[in-house]
Design a protein around this motif. Structure first.
Motif, PDB file in Angstrom:
ATOM      1  N   SER A 104      30.924 -50.765  48.974  1.00 38.72           N
ATOM      2  CA  SER A 104      31.740 -51.454  47.982  1.00 38.72           C
ATOM      3  C   SER A 104      33.133 -51.705  48.545  1.00 38.72           C
ATOM      4  CB  SER A 104      31.806 -50.653  46.678  1.00 38.72           C
ATOM      5  OG  SER A 104      32.339 -51.429  45.625  1.00 38.72           O
ATOM      6  N   LEU A 105      33.160 -52.239  49.748  1.00 38.63           N
ATOM      7  CA  LEU A 105      34.416 -52.416  50.467  1.00 38.63           C
ATOM      8  C   LEU A 105      35.371 -53.381  49.777  1.00 38.63           C
ATOM      9  CD1 LEU A 105      33.098 -52.497  54.138  1.00 38.63           C
ATOM     10  CD2 LEU A 105      34.657 -50.812  53.155  1.00 38.63           C
ATOM     11  N   LYS A 106      34.840 -54.335  49.052  1.00 40.24           N
ATOM     12  CA  LYS A 106      35.730 -55.293  48.380  1.00 40.24           C
ATOM     13  C   LYS A 106      36.672 -54.577  47.439  1.00 40.24           C
ATOM     14  CE  LYS A 106      32.547 -56.496  44.588  1.00 40.24           C
ATOM     15  NZ  LYS A 106      31.560 -55.413  44.910  1.00 40.24           N
ATOM     16  N   TRP A 125      33.997 -54.669  60.208  1.00 42.69           N
ATOM     17  CA  TRP A 125      33.477 -53.862  59.100  1.00 42.69           C
ATOM     18  C   TRP A 125      31.991 -54.100  58.877  1.00 42.69           C
ATOM     19  CZ3 TRP A 125      36.607 -50.467  56.412  1.00 42.69           C
ATOM     20  CH2 TRP A 125      37.989 -50.605  56.608  1.00 42.69           C
ATOM     21  N   ILE A 126      31.322 -53.072  58.372  1.00 46.30           N
ATOM     22  CA  ILE A 126      29.946 -53.203  57.877  1.00 46.30           C
ATOM     23  C   ILE A 126      29.914 -52.707  56.449  1.00 46.30           C
ATOM     24  CG2 ILE A 126      27.630 -52.212  57.987  1.00 46.30           C
ATOM     25  CD1 ILE A 126      27.632 -52.560  60.930  1.00 46.30           C
ATOM     26  N   GLU A 127      29.424 -53.554  55.557  1.00 47.45           N
ATOM     27  CA  GLU A 127      29.249 -53.206  54.150  1.00 47.45           C
ATOM     28  C   GLU A 127      27.834 -52.652  53.973  1.00 47.45           C
ATOM     29  OE1 GLU A 127      29.093 -52.146  50.838  1.00 47.45           O
ATOM     30  OE2 GLU A 127      30.964 -53.330  50.823  1.00 47.45           O
ATOM     31  N   LEU A 128      27.745 -51.367  53.637  1.00 47.30           N
ATOM     32  CA  LEU A 128      26.435 -50.735  53.516  1.00 47.30           C
ATOM     33  C   LEU A 128      25.584 -51.353  52.413  1.00 47.30           C
ATOM     34  CD1 LEU A 128      27.215 -46.943  54.082  1.00 47.30           C
ATOM     35  CD2 LEU A 128      26.034 -48.508  55.627  1.00 47.30           C
ATOM     36  N   GLN A 129      26.210 -51.838  51.365  1.00 48.96           N
ATOM     37  CA  GLN A 129      25.428 -52.450  50.293  1.00 48.96           C
ATOM     38  C   GLN A 129      24.665 -53.675  50.784  1.00 48.96           C
ATOM     39  OE1 GLN A 129      28.341 -53.044  47.157  1.00 48.96           O
ATOM     40  NE2 GLN A 129      27.793 -51.114  46.182  1.00 48.96           N
ATOM     41  N   ASP A 130      25.204 -54.349  51.790  1.00 47.12           N
ATOM     42  CA  ASP A 130      24.494 -55.479  52.406  1.00 47.12           C
ATOM     43  C   ASP A 130      23.525 -54.992  53.481  1.00 47.12           C
ATOM     44  OD1 ASP A 130      25.919 -57.294  50.838  1.00 47.12           O
ATOM     45  OD2 ASP A 130      27.513 -57.494  52.328  1.00 47.12           O
ATOM     46  N   LYS A 133      19.922 -53.758  52.656  1.00 48.68           N
ATOM     47  CA  LYS A 133      18.957 -54.766  52.221  1.00 48.68           C
ATOM     48  C   LYS A 133      18.034 -55.185  53.351  1.00 48.68           C
ATOM     49  CE  LYS A 133      22.058 -56.611  48.651  1.00 48.68           C
ATOM     50  NZ  LYS A 133      22.896 -57.775  48.227  1.00 48.68           N
ATOM     51  N   ARG A 134      18.490 -55.064  54.583  1.00 43.33           N
ATOM     52  CA  ARG A 134      17.638 -55.387  55.737  1.00 43.33           C
ATOM     53  C   ARG A 134      16.415 -54.485  55.796  1.00 43.33           C
ATOM     54  NH1 ARG A 134      21.685 -55.788  60.980  1.00 43.33           N
ATOM     55  NH2 ARG A 134      23.479 -56.792  59.956  1.00 43.33           N
ATOM     56  N   PHE A 135      16.504 -53.308  55.165  1.00 44.37           N
ATOM     57  CA  PHE A 135      15.440 -52.310  55.222  1.00 44.37           C
ATOM     58  C   PHE A 135      14.636 -52.259  53.922  1.00 44.37           C
ATOM     59  CE2 PHE A 135      18.901 -51.266  57.996  1.00 44.37           C
ATOM     60  CZ  PHE A 135      18.298 -50.896  59.179  1.00 44.37           C
ATOM     61  N   GLY A 136      14.874 -53.211  53.036  1.00 48.75           N
ATOM     62  CA  GLY A 136      14.140 -53.248  51.775  1.00 48.75           C
ATOM     63  C   GLY A 136      14.626 -52.264  50.746  1.00 48.75           C
ATOM     64  N   ILE A 137      15.808 -51.679  50.968  1.00 53.16           N
ATOM     65  CA  ILE A 137      16.378 -50.727  50.001  1.00 53.16           C
ATOM     66  C   ILE A 137      17.149 -51.499  48.947  1.00 53.16           C
ATOM     67  CG2 ILE A 137      18.008 -48.820  49.697  1.00 53.16           C
ATOM     68  CD1 ILE A 137      17.343 -47.944  52.559  1.00 53.16           C
ATOM     69  N   GLN A 138      16.807 -51.269  47.685  1.00 50.55           N
ATOM     70  CA  GLN A 138      17.435 -51.996  46.583  1.00 50.55           C
ATOM     71  C   GLN A 138      18.681 -51.289  46.056  1.00 50.55           C
ATOM     72  OE1 GLN A 138      14.533 -52.716  43.504  1.00 50.55           O
ATOM     73  NE2 GLN A 138      13.004 -53.510  44.933  1.00 50.55           N
ATOM     74  N   ASP A 139      18.713 -49.974  46.151  1.00 48.68           N
ATOM     75  CA  ASP A 139      19.817 -49.211  45.572  1.00 48.68           C
ATOM     76  C   ASP A 139      21.127 -49.543  46.274  1.00 48.68           C
ATOM     77  OD1 ASP A 139      18.247 -47.845  43.675  1.00 48.68           O
ATOM     78  OD2 ASP A 139      17.576 -46.439  45.222  1.00 48.68           O
ATOM     79  N   ALA A 182      29.517 -39.606  54.997  1.00 47.04           N
ATOM     80  CA  ALA A 182      28.176 -40.067  54.637  1.00 47.04           C
ATOM     81  C   ALA A 182      27.956 -41.513  55.068  1.00 47.04           C
ATOM     82  CB  ALA A 182      27.954 -39.922  53.135  1.00 47.04           C
ATOM     83  N   CYS A 183      29.004 -42.321  55.032  1.00 43.62           N
ATOM     84  CA  CYS A 183      28.886 -43.716  55.476  1.00 43.62           C
ATOM     85  C   CYS A 183      28.504 -43.780  56.947  1.00 43.62           C
ATOM     86  CB  CYS A 183      30.194 -44.463  55.237  1.00 43.62           C
ATOM     87  SG  CYS A 183      30.573 -44.753  53.493  1.00 43.62           S
ATOM     88  N   VAL A 184      29.105 -42.906  57.759  1.00 43.91           N
ATOM     89  CA  VAL A 184      28.771 -42.854  59.183  1.00 43.91           C
ATOM     90  C   VAL A 184      27.322 -42.413  59.375  1.00 43.91           C
ATOM     91  CG1 VAL A 184      29.324 -41.787  61.409  1.00 43.91           C
ATOM     92  CG2 VAL A 184      31.146 -42.342  59.810  1.00 43.91           C
ATOM     93  N   GLU A 185      26.930 -41.371  58.657  1.00 42.35           N
ATOM     94  CA  GLU A 185      25.569 -40.849  58.791  1.00 42.35           C
ATOM     95  C   GLU A 185      24.529 -41.890  58.394  1.00 42.35           C
ATOM     96  OE1 GLU A 185      24.875 -37.425  59.993  1.00 42.35           O
ATOM     97  OE2 GLU A 185      26.823 -38.177  60.670  1.00 42.35           O
ATOM     98  N   ILE A 186      24.776 -42.588  57.311  1.00 43.94           N
ATOM     99  CA  ILE A 186      23.845 -43.624  56.860  1.00 43.94           C
ATOM    100  C   ILE A 186      23.745 -44.737  57.892  1.00 43.94           C
ATOM    101  CG2 ILE A 186      23.520 -45.465  55.155  1.00 43.94           C
ATOM    102  CD1 ILE A 186      24.741 -43.514  53.077  1.00 43.94           C
TER     103      ILE A 186
END
Length: 227
Positions: A104-106, A125-130, A133-139, A182-186
């Motif tokens: 939720s970087l915005k 930057w990398i936005e994890l919410q985006d 989605k490459r992996f089919g994760i909806q959450d 956690a962002c790094v680990e993910i």
């Protein structure tokens, strides 16, 4: 082969063991210490970033961002922006080529701009919410994504604490550091899976007439879903 789920419920997360950052935490109170921290962070390939703002319980009242957390896999710096503002070295780092990961970087960018008119989004930057989605994760929440990958629960119990307190409590520091770490680990986990392709996505069927989350009365609130 690692199994990923397209979604996970809060009821499932409630039964998972809690996870906390166990590395080094440095609280940054001065511009000189901020400069030293940035020099260290510039040597890293990837860092996780998050912010905390003092909650307002009065309608129409808002506060500026109080804390900026930047973490590696074993070290986290907590920059007390309510004390030191946005030092030039920190602004430059946020706009640098060092890979920075967040969720939720915005919202974080908006809060940082309110404290200092700096265009942090111009950095790498990398936005994890985006990315998920490459992996089919909806959450989209940090808590759900982390639980999906690691089977552990990130507590959100300190979210509404006073981030402008004279001295941060240990539980606050752990909470803040955990979110950035956690962002790094993910990211590291997903990047490796993307490189190897050694994963599969399991689609979860949820009964919309009887969603499991409605049975969960854990400490995490529904309004945390975007973080």
């Amino acid at each position: 082969m690692k199994q990923l789920r397209d979604t996970i419920t809060k009821a499932e997360i409630a039964s998972m063991p809690k996870v906390l950052f166990e590395g080094r935490i440095f609280v940054v109170y001065t511009e000189a210490d901020a400069d030293k921290a940035v020099e260290y962070l510039k040597t890293q390939q990837v860092v996780g970033v998050d912010t905390e703002t003092r909650p307002s319980f009065r309608k129409g009242m808002t506060h500026k961002v109080a804390l900026l957390q930047i973490a590696t896999s074993d070290t986290c710096f907590l920059f007390r922006l309510n004390r030191i503002g946005m030092p030039g070295s920190l602004q430059e780092f946020l706009m640098s080529d060092t890979l920075k990961v967040g969720l939720s970087l915005k919202d974080d960018f908006m809060m940082l701009r309110r404290r200092k008119d700096v265009h942090t989004e111009e950095g790498n930057w990398i936005e994890l919410q985006d990315y998920v989605k490459r992996f089919g994760i909806q959450d989209q929440s940090l808590q759900k994504i982390y639980a999906n990958l690691f089977g552990q629960k990130i507590s959100k119990s300190q979210r509404l604490s006073n981030w402008e307190a004279e001295t941060l409590k240990e539980c606050q520091m752990k909470y803040a550091a955990t979110d950035a770490w956690a962002c790094v680990e993910i990211y590291n986990c997903l990047a490796e899976l993307e490189r190897t392709g050694d994963y599969e996505v399991v689609k979860v069927d949820v009964d919309i007439n009887n969603p499991p989350d409605s049975l969960c009365h854990s400490e995490e609130r529904s309004d945390e879903e975007s973080r």
